[in-house]
Design an enzyme around this catalytic site. Sequence first.
Site, PDB file in Angstrom:
ATOM      1  N   ARG A 233       0.844  -1.188   0.000  1.00 23.11           N
ATOM      2  CA  ARG A 233       0.000   0.000   0.000  1.00 23.11           C
ATOM      3  C   ARG A 233       0.878   1.235   0.000  1.00 23.11           C
ATOM      4  O   ARG A 233       1.941   1.270   0.634  1.00 23.11           O
ATOM      5  CB  ARG A 233      -0.915   0.049   1.239  1.00 23.11           C
ATOM      6  CG  ARG A 233      -1.786  -1.149   1.447  1.00 23.11           C
ATOM      7  CD  ARG A 233      -2.781  -1.375   0.341  1.00 23.11           C
ATOM      8  NE  ARG A 233      -3.775  -0.327   0.243  1.00 23.11           N
ATOM      9  CZ  ARG A 233      -4.644  -0.217  -0.754  1.00 23.11           C
ATOM     10  NH1 ARG A 233      -4.601  -1.091  -1.752  1.00 23.11           N
ATOM     11  NH2 ARG A 233      -5.540   0.751  -0.760  1.00 23.11           N
ATOM     12  N   GLU A 262      -2.678   8.157  -5.804  1.00 22.12           N
ATOM     13  CA  GLU A 262      -2.789   7.445  -7.080  1.00 22.12           C
ATOM     14  C   GLU A 262      -4.017   7.941  -7.834  1.00 22.12           C
ATOM     15  O   GLU A 262      -5.039   8.222  -7.211  1.00 22.12           O
ATOM     16  CB  GLU A 262      -2.878   5.930  -6.841  1.00 22.12           C
ATOM     17  CG  GLU A 262      -1.624   5.350  -6.233  1.00 22.12           C
ATOM     18  CD  GLU A 262      -1.694   3.832  -6.019  1.00 22.12           C
ATOM     19  OE1 GLU A 262      -2.770   3.246  -6.294  1.00 22.12           O
ATOM     20  OE2 GLU A 262      -0.695   3.246  -5.597  1.00 22.12           O
ATOM     21  N   HIS A 280       0.680   0.275  -9.843  1.00 23.02           N
ATOM     22  CA  HIS A 280      -0.220  -0.491  -8.971  1.00 23.02           C
ATOM     23  C   HIS A 280      -0.827  -1.676  -9.724  1.00 23.02           C
ATOM     24  O   HIS A 280      -2.047  -1.803  -9.866  1.00 23.02           O
ATOM     25  CB  HIS A 280      -1.334   0.393  -8.418  1.00 23.02           C
ATOM     26  CG  HIS A 280      -1.957  -0.143  -7.155  1.00 23.02           C
ATOM     27  ND1 HIS A 280      -2.519   0.649  -6.197  1.00 23.02           N
ATOM     28  CD2 HIS A 280      -2.081  -1.421  -6.691  1.00 23.02           C
ATOM     29  CE1 HIS A 280      -2.989  -0.090  -5.209  1.00 23.02           C
ATOM     30  NE2 HIS A 280      -2.720  -1.354  -5.484  1.00 23.02           N
TER      31      HIS A 280
END
Length: 526
Positions: A233, A262, A280
């Site tokens: 994370r 993000e 990601h």
Amino acid sequence: MHKIIVCDHIHQKGLDLLAQQDDIEMENLAHLSKDELLTHLKKADVIITRSSTNVDGKLLAAVGDLKAIIRAGVGVDNIDIDGCSRKGIVVMNVPTANTIAAVELTMTHILNAVRNLPGADTQLRLERKWKREDWYGTELKGKKLGIIGFGNIGSRVGIRAKAFEMEVIAYDPYIFASKATNLGITYTQNLEDILKCDIITIHTPKNEETKNIIAAKEIAQMKDGVILINCARGGLYNENDLYAALKSGKVRWAGIDVFSKEPSTDSQLLELENIYVTPHIGANTLESQEQIALQAAQAALEAARGAGFPNALNLPVKESELPKGTKAYLELSQKLGFFCAQANKGVITALNLSLEGEITQYADSLMAFALVGVLKSSLGEKINYINAQFIAKERGIEISTNTKENSTAYKNLITITLITDKESLSASGTVFEENIVRFTNINGFNVDIAPKGKMILFKNTDIPGVIGNVGNILAKHNINIADFRLGRNAHKEALALIIIDNQISEATIKELENIPACISIRNVTI
């Protein structure tokens, strides 16, 4: 009929699972604009979302008697969990479906960091230079890997690192040391031991305890030239401090898949040459997307039917007080109650919850979940974890709990005994590694079965030919058997727990009852 609405795109196999259910109406509305989607949510019992649907005040105002929201993935940053809780909506995610994908991406980042494969590729393919001398790396063999967080992902990274002949040390204050040591991995409760490693990878959730767990203070204690990896994370590493350490060379290389903000296209980390970044993509494999969809669909089915809320994030239990793995026992307790209430027809007079092992200290929470399972069939949406005990007392149901030392081979065991004005039924279950929920015993018959789907509970005199008769009748009615588990006792009786793909009709049940050896038959759906 229960209505499930899919708000975002998921793998077709998840949609197929939902569409195959006789008691479910499924609408796939992923193609609609978000404003148009809101106009269709009023009659939904459960919705499935991904990151592109914001579960905010606007969406919550558009729903009716929504039971649950399933986040098909891990992160729930786009969901107002407090707002859901205020409306009595359970929020669930799918935390393990992308485990292998995240593990393998972590190993990819580690390998890129020690060999700088992207740099070598760019020089040869784009610059058309053949300069082998520029690409001296290091080997993983003999290096020390520090793993922060030793759950589903971290433990598997450790196993793979051992295969590279690395020395592995794990830090996770919420696990038993044996989880690491049984794998030949060193366990520590001191984060400073991790900071001495050659490579450090982090695999924890993001919360107040783990946010910025690695910052300037921790980096200063690390080896010069350390390698840092984060595929978990964003925000676990302090990005400003990481930037400074990469620029100074204190950190030789970083492999980063996640960022504090993000999408992250303007992060200062992207300016550096000694970092390998990905957008990601930890869950971006075909296999994990299929599993995410299937697990999200299964969770939606259980929530819609009231059978359980696997991986719920806002249950009325203080999660900080529960060790890892306890949630699975809450789910098991509710499923046992839900099963017993369907299999034991009649007016409920008493419920006993028997606990063995470490879970005995969570008896109150487990009882709340058991009661919801028991009362769900008769009360539907009127029952919840807060009012279950009060309603049970109003109905004159005698509630009791007993705990004892382990008397079985299982580390933890839950047994529910439900007594009605007609009969008594007991069912036991446990949870194995990786939150694998299993029923282990029903009324003294040993079984081993995952409690989900449509089930037939068939008790008979233990004589030859019964299984064949059952199979022939089900085949005649075009009912496919997905699983068949058989238990026997000392009284020459047998109990079959049969998982079937199709809804069984009353006529078929009557035909099964007419088998001469049949003692009883029950139809259960979880």
